[in-house]
Enzyme design. Structure first.
Site, PDB file in Angstrom:
ATOM      1  N   THR A 100      -7.851  35.936  59.125  1.00 49.90           N
ATOM      2  CA  THR A 100      -6.556  36.563  59.411  1.00 49.90           C
ATOM      3  C   THR A 100      -5.484  35.727  58.732  1.00 49.90           C
ATOM      4  O   THR A 100      -5.223  34.595  59.145  1.00 49.90           O
ATOM      5  CB  THR A 100      -6.297  36.651  60.919  1.00 49.90           C
ATOM      6  N   LYS A 175      -4.118  44.163  61.154  1.00 46.19           N
ATOM      7  CA  LYS A 175      -4.501  43.058  62.038  1.00 46.19           C
ATOM      8  C   LYS A 175      -3.264  42.426  62.671  1.00 46.19           C
ATOM      9  O   LYS A 175      -3.269  42.048  63.846  1.00 46.19           O
ATOM     10  CB  LYS A 175      -5.292  42.002  61.262  1.00 46.19           C
ATOM     11  N   LYS A 243      -1.251  30.785  65.232  1.00 44.84           N
ATOM     12  CA  LYS A 243      -1.253  30.981  63.778  1.00 44.84           C
ATOM     13  C   LYS A 243      -1.033  32.454  63.435  1.00 44.84           C
ATOM     14  O   LYS A 243      -0.236  32.798  62.562  1.00 44.84           O
ATOM     15  CB  LYS A 243      -2.564  30.468  63.189  1.00 44.84           C
TER      16      LYS A 243
END
Length: 301
Positions: A100, A175, A243
């Protein structure tokens, strides 16, 4: 490419990557692995993986290279760095980044990758450690449909909900949307637990009822029971959630979109990090609600 001749290189053997690569091996694909921490590669040899000394060596023996690493700089390092994937890649090889990372960085990386004659997909996943182990991940794919068709048999081993979202970068964008909702569902779940506890309602009863209605969510079904048991072990860590939310907020800043709820979840999780719980599961957000509301959710010491 046929199963018996499709050689897979897998880079990144964390909680997710170890399970995903093992599933590919068990499905009959020859798998070669590389990981920055060597002990993870030793674990992989137990279930039958071959080990490469570098991403370059791994790429040289692979038809498809899958990266599943922590952040944007990590992907760049293993792909473009010294002894990286591109140094060993054959023309026509497929690079599938299942990490990701930033959608914008993905698009820029794809341009450089394709200049080398390598085809690329971005294919981040959702479903946590359970989905990785059981091969039931949701896979969000960006890139050309023809390339997706070539690697679809691999995706079908690792996931059950495989969706082509659009051109390169679209998988990472979807995502990011997923992580926005995960963060807000997480906050709703811990606030509901704190509210129920303060009000004197049995927590298991509350979960039983709400999971079956409009408030149902993955966080409520999977993380709330862990919270009640005092289980903060990571299926997905605070560090990686932070993150992901950082990527979301950076991309939102780039397109000038305010995301008030996401920003609040990011700040609350920063408080969790301040108490040294960076490697705990995201359900550790409950610890901040416990402090703010002077309430103890789990009776477990």
């Amino acid at each position: 490419m046929q199963k018996q001749t499709m050689h897979v290189g897998f880079i990144g053997l964390g909680i997710m990557g170890q399970a995903m690569s093992r599933n590919l091996h068990q499905a009959g694909y020859p798998v070669t692995v590389w990981n920055r921490t060597a002990s993870r590669m030793e674990e992989a040899t137990v279930w039958g993986a071959k080990v490469a000394s570098s991403p370059e060596e791994l790429a040289a023996v692979s038809d498809v290279v899958i990266t599943m690493v922590g952040d944007t700089p990590d992907v760049r390092a293993v792909v473009e760095g010294p002894k990286g994937v591109l140094a060993g890649a054959k023309e026509g090889m497929i690079l599938v980044d299942m990490s990701t990372i930033s959608p914008d960085a993905t698009r820029k990386l794809a341009e450089r990758v394709m200049e080398k004659g390598v085809r690329m997909l971005d294919a981040p996943v959702s479903g946590g450690d359970v989905g990785a182990k059981e091969g039931t991940l949701s896979i969000m794919v960006g890139g050309e449909e023809e390339v997706l068709r070539d690697v679809m048999p691999l995706f079908e081993v690792m996931g059950k909900n495989i969706v082509h979202c659009g051109p390169i970068g679209a998988g990472q964008t979807v995502k990011a949307c997923n992580q926005i909702m995960c963060g807000l569902n997480l906050l709703g779940m811990v606030e509901a637990l704190a509210f129920a506890k303060k009000a004197g309602v049995d927590l298991e009863t509350m979960i039983q009822v709400t999971t079956q209605g409009a408030a149902g969510s993955w966080a409520l079904s999977n993380l709330a029971p862990r919270v009640i048991q005092g289980d903060l072990d990571p299926g997905f860590s605070v560090r990686f959630q932070q993150k992901d939310l950082r990527i979301v907020l950076e991309e939102a800043d780039r397109v000038r979109l305010p995301l008030l709820g996401t920003a609040q979840v990011h700040q609350l999780l920063r408080s969790v990090q301040a108490y040294g719980k960076d490697e705990d599961g995201t359900q550790a957000l409950i610890t901040i609600l416990e402090q703010l509301g002077n309430v103890k959710i789990s009776e477990k010491d």
